[in-house]
Scaffold this motif. Structure first.
Motif, short mmCIF file in Angstrom:
data_model
loop_
_atom_site.label_atom_id
_atom_site.label_comp_id
_atom_site.label_asym_id
_atom_site.label_seq_id
_atom_site.Cartn_x
_atom_site.Cartn_y
_atom_site.Cartn_z
N LYS A 100 32.31 123.39 100.64
CA LYS A 100 31.42 122.69 101.56
C LYS A 100 31.59 121.17 101.47
N PHE A 101 31.81 120.66 100.27
CA PHE A 101 32.09 119.23 100.09
C PHE A 101 33.34 118.83 100.88
N SER A 102 34.38 119.64 100.77
CA SER A 102 35.63 119.36 101.48
C SER A 102 35.45 119.47 102.99
N GLN A 103 34.62 120.41 103.42
CA GLN A 103 34.34 120.55 104.85
C GLN A 103 33.63 119.32 105.40
N GLY A 104 32.77 118.71 104.59
CA GLY A 104 32.10 117.48 105.01
C GLY A 104 33.09 116.35 105.24
N ILE A 105 34.04 116.22 104.32
CA ILE A 105 35.09 115.21 104.48
C ILE A 105 35.91 115.50 105.73
N ALA A 106 36.30 116.77 105.88
CA ALA A 106 37.14 117.17 107.01
C ALA A 106 36.46 116.90 108.35
N GLU A 107 35.16 117.17 108.43
CA GLU A 107 34.43 116.94 109.68
C GLU A 107 34.40 115.46 110.03
N CYS A 108 34.22 114.60 109.03
CA CYS A 108 34.23 113.16 109.27
C CYS A 108 35.60 112.69 109.77
N LEU A 109 36.66 113.16 109.13
CA LEU A 109 38.02 112.75 109.53
C LEU A 109 38.33 113.24 110.95
N LYS A 110 37.86 114.43 111.28
CA LYS A 110 38.08 114.97 112.62
C LYS A 110 37.41 114.10 113.68
N LYS A 111 36.15 113.75 113.43
CA LYS A 111 35.41 112.93 114.41
C LYS A 111 35.98 111.52 114.51
N ALA A 112 36.56 111.03 113.41
CA ALA A 112 37.13 109.69 113.42
C ALA A 112 38.57 109.68 113.94
N GLY A 113 39.16 110.86 114.13
CA GLY A 113 40.54 110.94 114.58
C GLY A 113 41.53 110.47 113.52
N VAL A 114 41.23 110.78 112.26
CA VAL A 114 42.02 110.28 111.13
C VAL A 114 42.83 111.42 110.52
N THR A 115 44.05 111.12 110.09
CA THR A 115 44.93 112.09 109.45
C THR A 115 44.79 112.03 107.94
N PHE A 116 44.62 113.19 107.30
CA PHE A 116 44.53 113.24 105.85
C PHE A 116 45.92 113.21 105.24
N MET A 117 46.13 112.32 104.24
CA MET A 117 47.45 112.13 103.65
C MET A 117 47.63 112.86 102.33
N GLY A 118 46.51 113.30 101.71
CA GLY A 118 46.61 113.93 100.40
C GLY A 118 45.97 113.04 99.34
N GLY A 119 46.25 113.34 98.08
CA GLY A 119 45.65 112.53 97.02
C GLY A 119 45.86 113.13 95.65
N ASP A 120 44.84 112.93 94.78
CA ASP A 120 44.93 113.37 93.40
C ASP A 120 43.66 114.13 93.05
N LEU A 121 43.73 115.00 92.04
CA LEU A 121 42.60 115.85 91.69
C LEU A 121 42.45 115.96 90.19
N GLY A 122 41.20 115.89 89.72
CA GLY A 122 40.91 116.06 88.31
C GLY A 122 39.55 116.73 88.13
N VAL A 123 39.20 117.04 86.90
CA VAL A 123 37.91 117.67 86.58
C VAL A 123 37.30 116.94 85.39
N SER A 124 35.98 116.73 85.43
CA SER A 124 35.29 116.04 84.35
C SER A 124 33.84 116.50 84.32
N ASP A 125 33.07 115.93 83.39
CA ASP A 125 31.65 116.26 83.32
C ASP A 125 30.90 115.75 84.54
N LYS A 126 31.36 114.62 85.09
CA LYS A 126 30.70 114.01 86.25
C LYS A 126 31.72 113.79 87.36
N TRP A 127 31.26 113.88 88.60
CA TRP A 127 32.16 113.71 89.73
C TRP A 127 32.43 112.24 90.01
N HIS A 128 33.64 111.96 90.48
CA HIS A 128 34.04 110.63 90.95
C HIS A 128 34.87 110.82 92.21
#
Length: 244
Positions: A100-128
């Motif tokens: 659902k978090f990713s869907q929120g990002i995707a919906e924003c990019l769709k409405k803005a007409g923006v292309t997603f380029m990718g990125g980096d991923l990690g896991v921790s006690d707190k989100w960043h």
């Protein structure tokens, strides 16, 4: 000078940036890069629990961090084109939350007409979350250009971010508990407003750090004063102020 600017100056000095060039790092919400006959825009923004975003609604959280990142491009009079991110997941987030978090990002990019380029991923006690956006503009808007007698306009009401923070800080307050799940603070994506700004505005600044700080920054950079006579506050924010 606030602490953030002092730290930025220290970093720029260490990187060998001449004193006379440092002002440009504070004069626009995005970095303006002249490439051939085009003005490219670049911005990066970082968010975490320290920014007091609630995570009770993962779709809205994803939407809000994406909107908050793109807003710097819009405040510079630009069209956002490409979006990337570095995401550190909280180990408390389950698959449904991440989806659902990713869907929120995707919906924003769709409405803005923006292309997603990718990125980096990690896991921790707190989100960043760190968002990166590339854009372009025919007419860059900076924080410099205000003149005595200019009118000040906002594209929304004051206090949406403050309300979100208050609902996080006072989540155990008995008077606010009924509002916690009823009130969802979803930031507006100001694409249409940005088109008007780049046509008429002399200068612009994103107000995500607070309207007072934004006005003080404009006043310092343009060497003008300001007077606010009829501020429009977020109604739910005013209601929350009466309850705590």
């Amino acid at each position: 000078m606030d602490k953030e600017r002092q730290v930025i100056r220290m970093i720029l000095e260490a990187l060998g940036e001449p004193e006379g060039h440092m002002k440009r790092y504070f004069e626009s919400d995005s970095e303006i890069i002249r490439l051939g006959d085009k003005n490219l825009l670049f911005t990066t923004d970082e968010f975490s629990e320290e920014d007091l975003f609630r995570d009770h609604h993962p779709f809205t959280l994803g939407w809000n961090v994406a909107v908050a990142t793109i807003s710097d491009i819009l405040a510079s009079g630009g069209n956002p084109l490409y979006f990337g991110h570095s995401l550190t997941l909280s180990n408390k987030w389950d698959d449904d939350f991440i989806r659902k978090f990713s869907q929120g990002i995707a919906e924003c990019l769709k409405k803005a007409g923006v292309t997603f380029m990718g990125g980096d991923l990690g896991v921790s006690d707190k989100w960043h979350y760190t968002g990166i956006v590339l854009g372009e503009t025919d007419r860059p808007l900076t924080r410099r250009g205000a003149r005595a007698g200019d009118l000040i306009f906002m594209t929304g009401n004051i206090g949406a971010g403050n309300l979100e923070a208050a609902l996080k800080l006072y989540s155990t307050h008995l008077a606010l508990k009924p509002l916690l799940n009823q009130v969802t603070v979803k930031f507006h994506l100001r694409i249409a407003e940005s088109k008007v700004l780049r046509k008429y505005a002399n200068c612009c600044i994103d107000s995500s750090d607070g309207i007072l700080k934004a006005l003080i920054n404009l006043a310092e950079i343009t060497e003008t004063g300001f007077e606010i006579t009829s501020p429009e506050y977020c109604k739910d924010g005013l209601l929350a102020c009466t309850l705590v």
